[in-house]
Write a protein that holds these residues in place. Structure first.
Motif, PDB file in Angstrom:
ATOM      1  N   TYR A  33      14.212 -92.029  19.387  1.00  0.00           N
ATOM      2  CA  TYR A  33      15.618 -92.168  19.785  1.00  0.00           C
ATOM      3  C   TYR A  33      16.482 -91.116  19.087  1.00  0.00           C
ATOM      4  N   ILE A  53      25.791 -93.369  24.118  1.00  0.00           N
ATOM      5  CA  ILE A  53      25.395 -92.503  22.999  1.00  0.00           C
ATOM      6  C   ILE A  53      26.659 -92.074  22.251  1.00  0.00           C
ATOM      7  N   SER A 274      19.610 -84.517  27.527  1.00  0.00           N
ATOM      8  CA  SER A 274      20.925 -85.097  27.816  1.00  0.00           C
ATOM      9  C   SER A 274      21.323 -85.023  29.291  1.00  0.00           C
ATOM     10  N   TYR A 313      17.201 -90.685  25.302  1.00  0.00           N
ATOM     11  CA  TYR A 313      18.407 -91.472  25.035  1.00  0.00           C
ATOM     12  C   TYR A 313      18.303 -92.856  25.667  1.00  0.00           C
TER      13      TYR A 313
END
Ligand code: PBG
Length: 325
Positions: A33, A53, A274, A313
């Motif tokens: 993570y 996040i 991302s 994520y």
């Protein structure tokens, strides 16, 4: 080998049979993570383009790290947002840096959690590049010593694994030598070996405030058109002493994950980055895809391609869902 003797549907009749013959069994055991550490106390600032996040100060970071460990996720990787940026990224390798303090605090709070640190200057340099600059050029060799210093400072605070993501030539060997010479022969190196120059890093650069102020990263990150070159990068990093090698991003490069897995007998990691996360979140928020189903499918496909370690994520959501399976 033909119908009606062969009916592949026999093995798809019900969930128990499907489960029995399943080739890839996604589990939380390979999850890492990613977390962003920032200065201050009591800070938790959500990243706009990455719902769920956040940039967090060390105290909040530790709170979430406990939650991560309780979910059975074995590891975290830390990225830092410094107090001040400068030309040489000085806060990347000082003992009082955010990541250094974050590592120390997590190690104390949850000794069972594996702590990985990202080793790269781009979050710390005023120009936002991953190496030292002269005029418009990113200098390779003068950067190596700084990266090695950064890795060493993380090791001093207890990082189990350091992960160079800068793509300078020779950085793995430089880090290995520095760690060995300084009494940290047991700290492992996870190298971002095949790291492509990708548009999928967009949201990360908001999260880590690390967008280059001028130019781009094409002179050091890999050309998305190249596959054979990835094998060369991996070979070089293994020669330098890498223990685990990584392909990044994941989904657009599953062919690379597969080739690397077939060619080398070392643990292979993939970074579900991302932009991949943001696309899923955005589509799910619009009701255009079913988030749980899609995330489990993505995770399974990355493992099926050959990555036993997946940085994502989605890790906390995955751990919840896999527990319920
Ligand atoms: C630092 C670094 C980046 C990512 C991981 N380490 C950004 C970049 O190279 O621009 C991207 C991770 C993500 O997009 O989730 N060099």
């Amino acid at each position: 080998m033909s119908f009606p003797t062969h009916r592949p549907r026999r093995l798809r009749r019900n969930e128990a049979i499907r489960s029995l013959v399943r080739e890839t069994r996604p589990s939380t055991a390979g999850l890492v993570y990613p977390m962003f550490v920032c200065p201050g106390t009591g800070v938790r600032a959500e990243v706009n383009s990455m719902p769920g996040i956040a940039q967090q100060s060390v105290d909040k970071l530790v709170e979430e790290a406990r939650e991560v460990a309780d979910l059975g996720i074995p590891a975290v990787i830390l990225f830092g947002l410094p107090e001040h940026k400068d030309e040489k990224g000085s806060e990347a390798y000082i003992a009082s840096g955010v990541v250094q303090r974050g590592v120390e605090a997590i190690r104390k709070a949850r000794p069972d959690l594996v702590v990985i640190t990202d080793v790269c200057l781009c979050e710390y340099t005023s120009h936002g590049h991953c190496g030292v600059m002269r005029n418009d050029e990113i200098l390779n060799d003068p950067t190596l010593d700084l990266l090695a210093e950064m890795a060493l400072s993380h090791a001093r605070d207890g990082a189990h694994i350091v992960a160079p993501s800068d793509m300078m030539d020779g950085r793995v060997a430089a880090i290995r030598q520095k760690l060995d010479a300084s009494g940290f022969p047991d700290v492992a190196i996870l190298s971002y070996a095949a790291k492509y120059c990708s548009g999928f890093y967009g949201p990360f650069r908001e999260a880590a405030q690390s967008a280059p102020q001028s130019g781009d990263r094409r002179s050091y990150q890999m050309d998305p058109a190249n596959a054979r070159e990835a094998l060369k990068e991996v070979t070089l990093d293994l020669e330098g002493g890498a223990d685990i090698i990584m392909v990044k991003p994941a989904l657009p490069y599953l062919d690379i994950v597969h080739r690397v897995r077939e060619t080398f007998d070392v643990p292979v990691a993939a970074y579900n980055v991302s932009g991949e996360y943001a696309m899923v979140k955005a589509a799910a928020r619009n009701g255009w895809i079913e988030e749980k189903r899609v995330v489990l499918e993505i995770f399974t496909s990355i493992q099926r391609a050959g990555a036993s370690i997946v940085l994502t994520y989605h890790a906390k959501d995955l751990a919840h869902w896999l527990k319920a399976c």
